[in-house]
Design a protein around this motif. Structure first.
Motif: not given
Length: 498
Positions: A41, A63, A99, A133, A135, A154, A156-158, A168, A172
């Motif tokens: 985050t 994005v 996404h 992934w 956002f 923000i 991020t999920h991966s 990650v 960033c």
């Protein structure tokens, strides 16, 4: 004669980048109780940008600016029949509506909204039919410690098979850094094998695995003999007493986090000499865990232990093709030592020994055979692996602690500074307490994940961690005061003997 039209309409073999054996461990061994999510985050002081994210369209437009910087954003998995070979990452069209998501807290308690959202993401079933992934932009956040009023998150999920935490952090820097965004080159492509083609390769892959297993076993034996000859012994895994967090329960992840002034943590570190910032935070966790279990009447007399990760990016050239480039080592938290200063010294010594051990294993021993195991074997092992007991009496580790430092260069979103980063380390089957230490700029965040049935009061545990930092700060201040008093006494003696 076959017409040119028929030839042109025949399906051509797909090409892509095979998942490596090391990354595949996160793919095959994932379960509802052990998620392989990578979540970070990024905290943005959104009031300082003239172009904030206002809605879904704004978020997707942002994005869209960087989906080309890394192949991860444009690849999904194509599996091979029967798991006869590792899945292959193939290029695909990206529908950003699948996404990119925006939301605004719908409850007065914005902290609870954020924590529940992160816990839900960390527990969710991954999708591989699209690039794995997402956002999530959380807008207009108020009343949360460490997040500027009106701030933006923000999230991020991966998936761990595609990227690790340091990966990650690198993304960033590419996305929010001042340097021009550069497009990562793809690895050489191979055709996705058919089931028959993959089956033909299995015997050779099994042979390579058997050879790697023998080589690794021989090297371990030789190292043990060398240590014995030198009058030393190879360390063996320590069985530690189980706690409530060793129970194997249905998944119900809970999450909480708290910020710290990184300058304050560094000042505590300086008071104790050669210890590290991570040593200070691990000791704070150790003290808080002791306090939490003691309040429940469940603190074992023997020491508890944790695992920590080590980056192997600079240690082994064989890591280059892996998304995951870490080694995991175990160490004691010395919860059997009451004095905070003595506990910190012991944690520091154990951490140094564990990191040295991990470095030796990474640089001097052959590749772990599991990293070169064929896909069919990993698929079978994932089904046959023993699960932890529901209520065990011993455990190899009692908790997990990971740490991640972002670059010191200024990062910003359209002129608005990024002011912090936090995120969960998901719990695992039989390890129902995990911590993530993340730092950027002047702030360090400590995140906690657990199981709701085992730690329904994460806020209480967070307060114990903050109290433990206070105790370490007081101990450090005492050392400085004693040192100053000693210097004053020496100066007084020198003045009288002059």
């Amino acid at each position: 004669m076959i017409s040119k039209r028929l030839i042109s309409t025949q399906k051509r073999p797909e090409s892509g980048t095979p998942m490596t054996g090391r990354d595949a461990l996160n793919y095959y061994f994932e379960s509802p109780k052990t998620r392989a999510a990578v979540i970070a985050t990024w905290v943005i002081d959104a009031a300082k940008t003239a172009s904030p994210i206002r809605d879904q369209a704004d978020a997707q437009a942002f994005v869209a600016e960087f989906v080309d910087v890394d192949p991860m954003f444009r690849r999904r998995l194509r599996t091979v029949p029967g798991n006869l070979s590792f899945p292959v990452w193939i290029e695909c069209q990206v529908d950003l509506s699948q996404h990119v998501f925006t939301s605004t807290p719908d409850t007065p308690d914005h902290a609870r909204y954020i924590n529940d959202k992160i816990a839900a993401l960390a527990s969710s079933q991954p999708r591989f039919d699209i690039p794995p992934w997402a956002f999530h932009f959380v807008l207009d956040v108020h009343g949360v410690d460490g997040i500027p009023e009106g701030g933006m998150l923000i999230i991020t999920h991966s998936h761990h098979s595609a990227v690790d935490g340091m990966g990650v952090a690198k993304l960033c820097t590419q996305i929010l850094g001042s340097a021009p965004r550069t497009v990562s080159s793809n690895a050489p492509l191979v055709e996705v094998p058919t089931g028959l083609q993959a089956a033909r390769e299995v015997p050779a892959e099994i042979g390579r695995f058997v050879s790697a297993f023998r080589t690794h076993s021989r090297a371990v034996r030789d190292r043990r003999k060398a240590l014995d000859a030198a009058g030393s012994t190879a360390p063996k895994p320590v069985k530690r007493p189980a706690t409530r967090f060793s129970r194997n329960l249905p998944p119900d992840m809970t999450y909480d986090q708290t910020p710290f002034d990184l300058g304050r943590i560094r000042a505590i570190k300086s008071g104790f000499g050669d210890v590290t910032v991570n040593d200070v935070m691990m000791t704070a966790i150790s003290l808080a865990l002791s306090d939490y279990l003691r309040e429940l009447g469940e603190l074992p007399t023997e020491s508890l232990g944790t695992s920590i990760p080590m980056s192997t990016r600079s240690m082994n050239h064989n890591e280059a093709g892996n998304a995951n480039q870490i080694a995991v080592v175990m160490l004691s938290l010395h919860t059997d030592i009451a004095d905070p200063l003595a506990r910190l010294r012991a944690v520091h010594a154990s951490a140094e020994e564990a990191k040295n051990r991990g470095t030796t294993q990474t640089t001097q021993l052959p590749t772990n055979p599991l990293f070169v195991a064929p896909a069919p074997l990993l698929a079978v092992l994932s089904k046959l692996m023993r699960h932890p007991k529901k209520n065990p009496t011993t455990a190899l580790i009692n908790t997990m602690i990971t740490n991640l430092a972002y670059v010191r260069d200024p990062l910003e979103f359209r002129g608005a500074p990024m002011v912090g980063v936090f995120g969960p380390l998901p719990t695992a089957e039989g390890i129902q307490l995990a911590h993530c230490i993340a730092s950027y700029g002047p702030t360090m965040w400590l995140s906690v994940t657990s199981n709701r049935a085992l730690m329904p009061d994460t806020g209480r545990y967070i307060s114990l961690i903050r109290g433990a930092v206070d105790r370490l700060e007081e101990a450090a201040r005492g050392i400085v005061d004693e040192s100053d008093a000693g210097e004053r006494r020496l100066a007084e003696v020198a003045r009288h003997t002059a």
